[in-house]
Design a protein around this motif. Sequence first.
Motif, PDB file in Angstrom:
ATOM      1  N   LEU A  91      -8.453  -3.910   0.326  1.00 23.19           N
ATOM      2  CA  LEU A  91      -7.038  -3.568   0.212  1.00 23.19           C
ATOM      3  C   LEU A  91      -6.743  -2.942  -1.144  1.00 23.19           C
ATOM      4  O   LEU A  91      -5.950  -1.999  -1.256  1.00 23.19           O
ATOM      5  CB  LEU A  91      -6.192  -4.827   0.406  1.00 23.19           C
ATOM      6  CG  LEU A  91      -4.688  -4.658   0.594  1.00 23.19           C
ATOM      7  CD1 LEU A  91      -4.372  -3.780   1.783  1.00 23.19           C
ATOM      8  CD2 LEU A  91      -4.028  -6.027   0.744  1.00 23.19           C
ATOM      9  N   VAL A 149       0.844  -1.199   0.000  1.00 25.79           N
ATOM     10  CA  VAL A 149       0.000   0.000   0.000  1.00 25.79           C
ATOM     11  C   VAL A 149       0.882   1.253   0.000  1.00 25.79           C
ATOM     12  O   VAL A 149       0.630   2.217  -0.739  1.00 25.79           O
ATOM     13  CB  VAL A 149      -0.944   0.005   1.218  1.00 25.79           C
ATOM     14  CG1 VAL A 149      -1.753   1.295   1.281  1.00 25.79           C
ATOM     15  CG2 VAL A 149      -1.884  -1.204   1.169  1.00 25.79           C
ATOM     16  N   SER A 165      -5.216   0.852  -1.937  1.00 32.34           N
ATOM     17  CA  SER A 165      -4.026   1.057  -2.760  1.00 32.34           C
ATOM     18  C   SER A 165      -4.289   2.050  -3.887  1.00 32.34           C
ATOM     19  O   SER A 165      -3.440   2.886  -4.198  1.00 32.34           O
ATOM     20  CB  SER A 165      -3.551  -0.274  -3.337  1.00 32.34           C
ATOM     21  OG  SER A 165      -3.169  -1.164  -2.311  1.00 32.34           O
ATOM     22  N   ARG A 181      -4.451   5.466  -2.486  1.00 34.28           N
ATOM     23  CA  ARG A 181      -3.088   5.856  -2.109  1.00 34.28           C
ATOM     24  C   ARG A 181      -2.308   6.318  -3.331  1.00 34.28           C
ATOM     25  O   ARG A 181      -1.522   7.271  -3.269  1.00 34.28           O
ATOM     26  CB  ARG A 181      -2.377   4.658  -1.455  1.00 34.28           C
ATOM     27  CG  ARG A 181      -1.297   5.058  -0.473  1.00 34.28           C
ATOM     28  CD  ARG A 181      -1.909   5.638   0.761  1.00 34.28           C
ATOM     29  NE  ARG A 181      -0.914   6.319   1.581  1.00 34.28           N
ATOM     30  CZ  ARG A 181      -1.202   7.229   2.470  1.00 34.28           C
ATOM     31  NH1 ARG A 181      -2.441   7.583   2.656  1.00 34.28           N
ATOM     32  NH2 ARG A 181      -0.259   7.807   3.178  1.00 34.28           N
TER      33      ARG A 181
END
Length: 405
Positions: free
Chosen positions: A99, A51, A103, A106
């Motif tokens: 998740l 990440v 990501s 991010r």
Amino acid sequence: MAHAVSRRRWAVAALLFLATMLNYLDRQVLSVTAPVLRQTFGMTAQQYSGVVFAFLLAYTLGQSLAGRFMDAVGTRRGMGMAMLWWSAAGALHAAASSLGQLSVFRFLLGIGEAGNWPGAVKTVQQWFPPRERAFAMGVFNSGSAIGAVAAPPLIAFLTLRYSWRWAFLLTGALGLLWVLPWLAVNRTPVAAEKGRAVLRPHWRELLRDPRVQGLMLARFFCDPVWWFYVFWLPDYLSRARGFSLAMIGLFAWVPFLAADLGNLAGGWASGRLVRAGFEATRARKSVMGASAAAMALGVIAAYMPDAAGAIAVVSAVTFGYSAWAANVLTLPADLFGRERVGAATGLTGTAAGVGGMLNTVAVGWLVDHWSYKPAFAVATVLPLAAFAALALLVRPAARIEENTL
């Protein structure tokens, strides 16, 4: 007129400080909430590093592009657009339910935040003469440390009182309040934006310049030291020192307060040397040599018997890194004209991002397979390699271009 310009330039520096503080506050939400997020999404250390890698990949690719963008459109519009982008991306983290989504958000954050340093360095070059540049760089770059100081208690409070989603949402919204004063204050005279009308060099030309090569290597080796403490310190305190989230909120800000002092001290010291008659590049490198030696103390932290001692050693390292950063960010403004300073700074930022990505993956693997001790050892060697590259390749400019405001 001169007095009015002087007041305005420090108002610009103050806004750059606030932008950088918000930049770090937004990115620190992930690291402070890492213990909660790792439990929520079932992340291993390597998955967490993935990440972080998504952010660094976008940040790395975005640095060079952002540098060219700032040279093309100017810092007034460029910085405003970057702030709007990354603030929205930071708030989007609150909607993550997997998740993969975390990501992606991010990655978007990294693209926007990449604009801050090329834009800020170019702005300082436009507004400040060489004798004041390093201190001005230290002022704006100290926003990174203040953001990191504010992040642990603020984000821990928001997470414990409400949830980690509110922590992302509220910190992301703060950037929207910055844009209007920036547009009002940073009205750069036309003379300082002449670089936009000049044919800018191709990246290949810049990459052949030994000074650019030296700065890229210096940041490739040294910036990962900072990323290590920014992204991994809360997790280290949790896993290796047994800190709860509340304890992280109480103590994880201390090394970043030391970093704030390092920014100001490093900028002041090289500026003092310039005023004493030192050539600017020599002055910056003198301070950076001492800073690299301070960073080399880092491995001691992993072997300290108590957490207080470890935090004290880490604080010495972050002080040294920030004194280094205030000067390595000033060097492009000393060495290159306004038509290429954004692009040159962007290339050095890309090199820094590549180093950060590789180091982040390595840290995740080392922590999962061994412990934090080898990761601290790596963070000790890197600054020495950075200074060696700087000493060998970065030579003074033929002349130092004075500020035209």
